[in-house]
Scaffold this motif. Structure first.
Motif, mmCIF file in Angstrom:
data_model
loop_
_atom_site.group_PDB
_atom_site.id
_atom_site.type_symbol
_atom_site.label_atom_id
_atom_site.label_comp_id
_atom_site.label_asym_id
_atom_site.label_seq_id
_atom_site.Cartn_x
_atom_site.Cartn_y
_atom_site.Cartn_z
ATOM 1 N N LYS A 182 9.893 8.913 4.277
ATOM 2 C CA LYS A 182 9.057 7.896 3.522
ATOM 3 C C LYS A 182 10.143 6.733 3.076
ATOM 4 O O LYS A 182 9.691 5.516 3.367
ATOM 5 C CB LYS A 182 8.234 8.278 2.408
ATOM 6 N N THR A 183 11.338 7.224 2.662
ATOM 7 C CA THR A 183 12.194 6.087 2.092
ATOM 8 C C THR A 183 12.791 5.177 3.513
ATOM 9 O O THR A 183 12.789 4.257 3.540
ATOM 10 C CB THR A 183 13.485 6.851 1.510
ATOM 11 N N TYR A 184 13.184 6.094 4.650
ATOM 12 C CA TYR A 184 13.577 5.455 5.781
ATOM 13 C C TYR A 184 12.465 4.355 6.386
ATOM 14 O O TYR A 184 12.653 3.388 6.678
ATOM 15 C CB TYR A 184 13.835 6.535 6.751
ATOM 16 N N GLU A 185 11.173 4.941 6.422
ATOM 17 C CA GLU A 185 9.977 4.129 6.802
ATOM 18 C C GLU A 185 9.860 2.642 6.044
ATOM 19 O O GLU A 185 9.648 1.843 6.674
ATOM 20 C CB GLU A 185 8.728 4.885 6.949
ATOM 21 N N ARG A 186 9.859 2.985 4.895
ATOM 22 C CA ARG A 186 9.808 1.839 3.969
ATOM 23 C C ARG A 186 10.884 0.748 4.217
ATOM 24 O O ARG A 186 10.820 -0.212 4.390
ATOM 25 C CB ARG A 186 9.769 2.200 2.553
ATOM 26 N N GLU A 187 12.160 1.361 4.109
ATOM 27 C CA GLU A 187 13.422 0.466 4.834
ATOM 28 C C GLU A 187 13.127 -0.219 5.899
ATOM 29 O O GLU A 187 13.355 -1.586 5.952
ATOM 30 C CB GLU A 187 14.826 1.100 4.233
ATOM 31 N N HIS A 188 12.594 0.274 6.867
ATOM 32 C CA HIS A 188 12.347 -0.180 8.240
ATOM 33 C C HIS A 188 11.515 -1.212 8.104
ATOM 34 O O HIS A 188 11.836 -2.223 8.654
ATOM 35 C CB HIS A 188 11.906 1.104 9.136
ATOM 36 N N GLU A 189 10.175 -0.874 7.326
ATOM 37 C CA GLU A 189 9.206 -1.965 7.356
ATOM 38 C C GLU A 189 9.587 -3.199 6.410
ATOM 39 O O GLU A 189 9.612 -4.424 6.857
ATOM 40 C CB GLU A 189 8.162 -1.409 6.588
ATOM 41 N N LEU A 190 10.707 -2.978 5.606
ATOM 42 C CA LEU A 190 11.221 -4.188 4.844
ATOM 43 C C LEU A 190 12.354 -4.753 5.582
ATOM 44 O O LEU A 190 12.121 -6.135 5.717
ATOM 45 C CB LEU A 190 11.796 -3.704 3.555
ATOM 46 N N GLU A 217 0.800 -1.307 0.022
ATOM 47 C CA GLU A 217 -0.122 -0.003 0.015
ATOM 48 C C GLU A 217 0.738 1.242 -0.068
ATOM 49 O O GLU A 217 0.696 2.182 -0.789
ATOM 50 C CB GLU A 217 -0.972 -0.067 1.296
ATOM 51 N N GLY A 218 1.914 1.298 0.644
ATOM 52 C CA GLY A 218 3.009 2.457 0.770
ATOM 53 C C GLY A 218 3.596 2.433 -0.746
ATOM 54 O O GLY A 218 3.985 3.750 -0.782
ATOM 55 N N ASP A 219 3.731 1.483 -1.437
ATOM 56 C CA ASP A 219 4.393 1.531 -2.982
ATOM 57 C C ASP A 219 3.430 2.470 -3.644
ATOM 58 O O ASP A 219 3.868 3.141 -4.629
ATOM 59 C CB ASP A 219 4.416 0.379 -3.485
ATOM 60 N N THR A 220 2.010 2.505 -3.583
ATOM 61 C CA THR A 220 1.055 3.281 -4.280
ATOM 62 C C THR A 220 0.979 4.642 -3.953
ATOM 63 O O THR A 220 0.385 5.233 -4.781
ATOM 64 C CB THR A 220 -0.122 2.588 -4.311
ATOM 65 N N ALA A 221 1.485 5.106 -2.824
ATOM 66 C CA ALA A 221 1.413 6.589 -2.459
ATOM 67 C C ALA A 221 2.152 7.412 -3.627
ATOM 68 O O ALA A 221 3.042 7.106 -3.833
ATOM 69 C CB ALA A 221 2.085 6.641 -0.940
#
Length: 133
Positions: free
Chosen positions: A66-74, A49-53
């Motif tokens: 946003k990049t940091y948050e995505r890397e953390h989630e991954l 869902e974050g990828d479509t933002a």
């Protein structure tokens, strides 16, 4: 399960595994597997869902956050997958009757160690040697 439990290796001075003890460890691992599968599914959905933002209009700080948050989630998803694999391997070793044998030296891992950390695949000596490298 009682017959299989009695044949599992233990360290000198430890009591043999009982069927009940082994069943409890297996049940805990299976429960953790179910929880990790649910966690992985939820995080995969959240990441997707974050990828479509749409990032239109974001400044550099927003983009970086946003990049940091995505890397953390991954990273969290990867850790959950790793734990899932370890738990599945432990259940497979219980079912195969190889649970409790060190994968490095083939000596007993130790019943107490497995009760504290059921995913252990190495005895304490081999684990210490691995960590020193």
């Amino acid at each position: 399960m009682a017959a299989r439990a009695a044949t599992l290796p233990v360290r000198e001075g430890e009591d043999r595994w009982t069927g009940t003890e082994l069943a409890e460890v297996r049940a805990a691992l299976v429960e953790q597997i179910a929880g990790l599968e649910a966690e992985i599914a939820a995080s995969t959905t959240q990441i997707a869902e974050g990828d479509t933002a749409d990032g239109a209009g974001d400044d550099q700080a927003d983009t970086g956050a946003k990049t940091y948050e995505r890397e953390h989630e991954l990273s969290l998803a990867y850790n959950s997958r790793d734990l899932l694999t370890q738990n599945e391997r432990a259940v497979q070793r219980i079912d195969a009757g190889t649970y409790g044998t060190c994968e490095s030296c083939a000596r007993p891992v130790g019943k107490a160690r497995l009760q504290a950390f059921p995913r252990a695949t190495l005895c304490v000596s081999c684990k210490q040697r691995e960590e020193r490298r």
